[in-house]
Write a protein that holds these residues in place. Structure first.
Motif, PDB file in Angstrom:
ATOM      1  N   HIS A 183       0.868  -1.175   0.000  1.00 56.02           N
ATOM      2  CA  HIS A 183       0.000   0.000   0.000  1.00 56.02           C
ATOM      3  C   HIS A 183       0.901   1.219   0.000  1.00 56.02           C
ATOM      4  O   HIS A 183       1.677   1.415   0.921  1.00 56.02           O
ATOM      5  CB  HIS A 183      -0.882   0.019   1.248  1.00 56.02           C
ATOM      6  N   ILE A 184       0.786   2.013  -1.050  1.00 50.09           N
ATOM      7  CA  ILE A 184       1.635   3.188  -1.120  1.00 50.09           C
ATOM      8  C   ILE A 184       0.769   4.438  -1.083  1.00 50.09           C
ATOM      9  O   ILE A 184      -0.448   4.353  -0.970  1.00 50.09           O
ATOM     10  CB  ILE A 184       2.515   3.175  -2.385  1.00 50.09           C
ATOM     11  N   GLY A 185       1.401   5.571  -1.199  1.00 43.50           N
ATOM     12  CA  GLY A 185       0.655   6.824  -1.247  1.00 43.50           C
ATOM     13  C   GLY A 185       0.655   7.563   0.076  1.00 43.50           C
ATOM     14  O   GLY A 185       0.062   8.629   0.180  1.00 43.50           O
ATOM     15  N   HIS A 213       2.096  10.822  -0.608  1.00 46.04           N
ATOM     16  CA  HIS A 213       1.624  11.475  -1.829  1.00 46.04           C
ATOM     17  C   HIS A 213       1.368  12.952  -1.557  1.00 46.04           C
ATOM     18  O   HIS A 213       0.585  13.285  -0.674  1.00 46.04           O
ATOM     19  CB  HIS A 213       0.343  10.789  -2.299  1.00 46.04           C
ATOM     20  N   ASP A 272       5.559   7.771  -4.362  1.00 45.07           N
ATOM     21  CA  ASP A 272       4.266   8.390  -4.060  1.00 45.07           C
ATOM     22  C   ASP A 272       4.058   9.727  -4.766  1.00 45.07           C
ATOM     23  O   ASP A 272       2.929  10.125  -4.988  1.00 45.07           O
ATOM     24  CB  ASP A 272       4.131   8.612  -2.554  1.00 45.07           C
TER      25      ASP A 272
END
Lengths: 419, 242
Positions: free
Chosen positions: A41-43, A46, A418
């Motif tokens: 799970h990335i972001g 961001h 991100d």
């Protein structure tokens, strides 16, 4: 006794795990110690860099590029600046191109030092980190000497670089931490200009790389942790959009510096190391050799720069600011300066994709302009984003501890993943 | 890419695909526009056939063409009323959520753009697919051809709301869990919609409507680029031979 029911279980790796390199949240489905499925799970970092860039004149976004991959700052700037230059149809002066080549390579060494240090730390070797940061400090001083900032330089500009290399390096002052023989040693290289400093550095650096290799290359534990781990086949590397070391580690001799040369890479002499097995160990060897090759390039650029003074910025005052002295006397120069720093410059309508061989792989900038003083759309192609997407395929069937080795071998920085 | 190489790629594309592709060249790069219906067949051919061999998809992103060529700086009916009087229109995110432009009807508002790379032949190609429907932009997914496009399509879906038909796992990727809207659309305000803070009374993180004002620092201006061309010509005399 009744039969026990055995189930896979899910665990969270990160986002606060030191080996997650910042803010990766990895949801792992485990069968005992074996990874069955990985879902990154990335972001979490961001910041909407691309959207922010749409709301500002072109030059004001150069600083955002540093903050993407914050361990290879100038390479990111290079991609963005090249995209603008392509649309404007301008070309940086020769000296600026050599400076960019040199600083791209300084950046590559900075990045690989960070990588080798932190990856070794992830896999249980503390000492390498301390060794690597010793040399990082020297190169950070070069960043500081040209731009005033150790990391977020904003040094490359469309049309060249912000200013010429400084005539002298700043020296350490005596303090409780730096004194006596230590102070003398630190300042010995810093007596002359930045190029003198780099001469001393490059002459010495290959010995330093030998030291890192001494600690790792034949180290049994290091080899146990990396040999045969995270094997990427050449086919898989291409399918998953891998670039840079991830591709070269699998035996594909693809390097934009050779294949689609930019700046002055066509005029300097260097080799492209490739791996054989495509495992974490081969990628380690490739990165170590790249540091040695970067060292060679820096040396060649420094020699050229010493022999060939000249302008480092185009004399196009729509894009580059006029000289300070000129502004005091020349009305025209004052107007140019005012227009450039308030409104910026318009970039002819069109689109381009410009990529550079960043230390982590291909860092590209897709720029769409509609003729305004702000970009219409900027898309930044981050190598880490493409690499991390293959995590699930690569880590499946490995042990949990190997997931750490795989995250390490991707050389991830979440600033760029991100964006 | 050199000119001859670019031209030969253009010729090969024209010979192989005919009117399925609209091919153009700018700044040394080849761009092909393809219809969504033909996308998968064309993409498979681009990957596999001799002369193309685009084994890697390096990049895919969405583009929202709303407001393309629109400026905020209109001086035609302005006299001596100063700087801010010239700023008109609310382009590119400089508005609040409530004031966002709602009546938008431009053809082909969304596009999905991807960049291909052939390692074998050392060539690049940009392909653009326009989405036919602005309200429900749909494009076929390329995950079956280049598996590495998976996250790029997720990103484009997240930020632009372009739906990639056939994608195995089209979830949001960069924005927050439970995020509403597609933030890179041009009718999404730059300041966003909600802000988040810790509320000591409720002892939890809460979401509230944004409290900041959207404002313009530098207006968006499109000028005749004649002066740029002139400056370029002057610069060419000076430094090119250097």
């Amino acid at each position: 006794m009744s039969a026990q029911e055995i189930r896979n279980y899910t665990m969270n790796f990160g986002p606060q795990h030191p080996a997650a390199h910042g803010v990766l949240r990895l949801v792992l489905e485990m069968d005992g110690e074996t990874v069955v499925r990985a879902d990154p799970h990335i972001g979490l970092l961001h910041r909407g860099t691309e959207k922010l860039a749409e709301s500002k004149p072109f030059n004001q976004s150069i600083g955002y590029m540093d903050r993407l991959d914050y361990v290879s700052m100038m390479c990111n700037e290079h991609a963005y600046v090249r995209a603008i230059e392509t649309l404007l149809g301008i070309e940086a002066p020769l000296r600026a191109q050599y400076i960019r080549t040199m600083f791209d390579e300084i950046t590559r060494i900075l990045n690989h030092l960070m990588w080798v240090g932190s990856n070794a730390l992830d896999l249980g070797a503390m000492a390498v980190f301390l060794y690597a940061f010793r040399e990082r400090e020297e190169l950070m001083d070069c960043y500081e000497a040209v731009s005033g900032a150790r990391m977020h330089a904003t040094y490359y500009r469309p049309g060249g670089v912000y200013r010429d290399l400084p005539g002298k390096m700043s020296q350490y002052r005596e303090s409780p931490w730096h004194k006596g023989k230590d102070l003398k040693r630190l300042n010995a290289w810093r007596e002359g200009s930045m190029l003198d400093f780099l001469d001393a550095f490059t002459a010495d650096f290959s010995k330093k790389v030998d030291e890192y290799e001494e600690l790792l290359t034949e180290n049994r534990i290091w080899k146990q942790r990396t040999v045969g781990i995270g094997v990427v086949s050449p086919e898989m590397a291409q399918q998953w959009g891998m670039t840079g070391v991830m591709l070269r580690g699998s035996g594909i001799a693809w390097d934009l510096r050779k294949k689609q040369p930019y700046a002055k890479y066509a005029d300097v002499d260097f080799d492209i190391p490739v791996g054989v097995n495509g495992d974490c160990y081969d990628r380690y060897l490739v990165r170590i050799e790249e540091m040695r090759q970067s060292n060679r390039i820096i040396k060649q650029c420094a020699d050229w720069l010493r022999a060939n003074p000249g302008p480092v910025m185009v004399e196009n005052f729509k894009v580059a600011p006029p000289r300070r002295e000129a502004m005091k006397e020349d009305m025209e120069a004052l107007i140019h300066h005012f227009k450039l720093f308030t409104e910026g410059y318009g970039v002819p309508a069109g689109e381009t994709y410009c990529a550079v061989e960043a230390p982590k792989g291909e860092f590209g900038c897709y720029l769409v302009s509609d003729g305004a003083n702000k970009p219409f759309r900027v898309h930044l192609r981050a190598p880490g984003f493409a690499h991390l997407s293959s995590m699930d395929v690569l880590v499946r069937g490995h042990m949990l501890a190997d997931a750490v080795a795989v995250i390490g071998t991707y050389d991830l920085v979440f600033g760029e993943v991100d964006r | 890419m050199s000119d001859t190489k670019t031209n030969s790629l253009v010729e090969r594309l024209a010979a192989r695909f005919g009117d399925k592709l609209t091919v153009s060249v700018s700044h040394g790069a080849v761009t092909a526009v393809v219809e969504a219906a033909n996308l998968l067949a064309v993409a498979t051919a681009l990957r596999d056939e001799a002369g193309f061999r685009f084994s890697e998809l390096v990049d895919l992103c969405g583009v929202d063409y709303l407001g393309y060529g629109q400026t905020e700086w209109d001086t035609t009916d302005v006299s001596g009323n100063g700087f801010s009087r010239g700023v008109e229109g609310e382009a590119l995110g400089r508005f609040t959520w409530a004031d966002r432009p709602r009546e938008v009807s431009i053809p082909n508002r969304y596009a999905s753009v991807f960049h291909l790379l052939s390692i074998e032949l050392n060539q690049r190609l940009r392909v653009r697919v326009f989405c036919a429907d602005n309200d429900l932009p749909v494009v076929p997914s390329l995950t079956g051809i280049w598996p590495g496009v998976n996250w790029f399509e997720r990103e484009s879906f997240d930020l632009f709301g372009i739906i990639y038909e056939g994608h195995p796992d089209l979830r949001r990727i960069l924005t927050d869990y439970g995020f509403v809207g597609h933030p890179f659309r041009k009718d999404f305000p730059l300041i966003g919609n909600v802000e988040v803070r810790y509320d000591p009374e409720q002892k939890r993180v809460i979401y509230e409507p944004v409290s900041i004002e959207p404002r313009v620092l530098v207006p968006r201006v499109i000028r005749d680029d004649a002066d740029l061309m002139q400056a370029k010509a002057e610069a060419a005399d000076h430094w090119r031979e250097n």
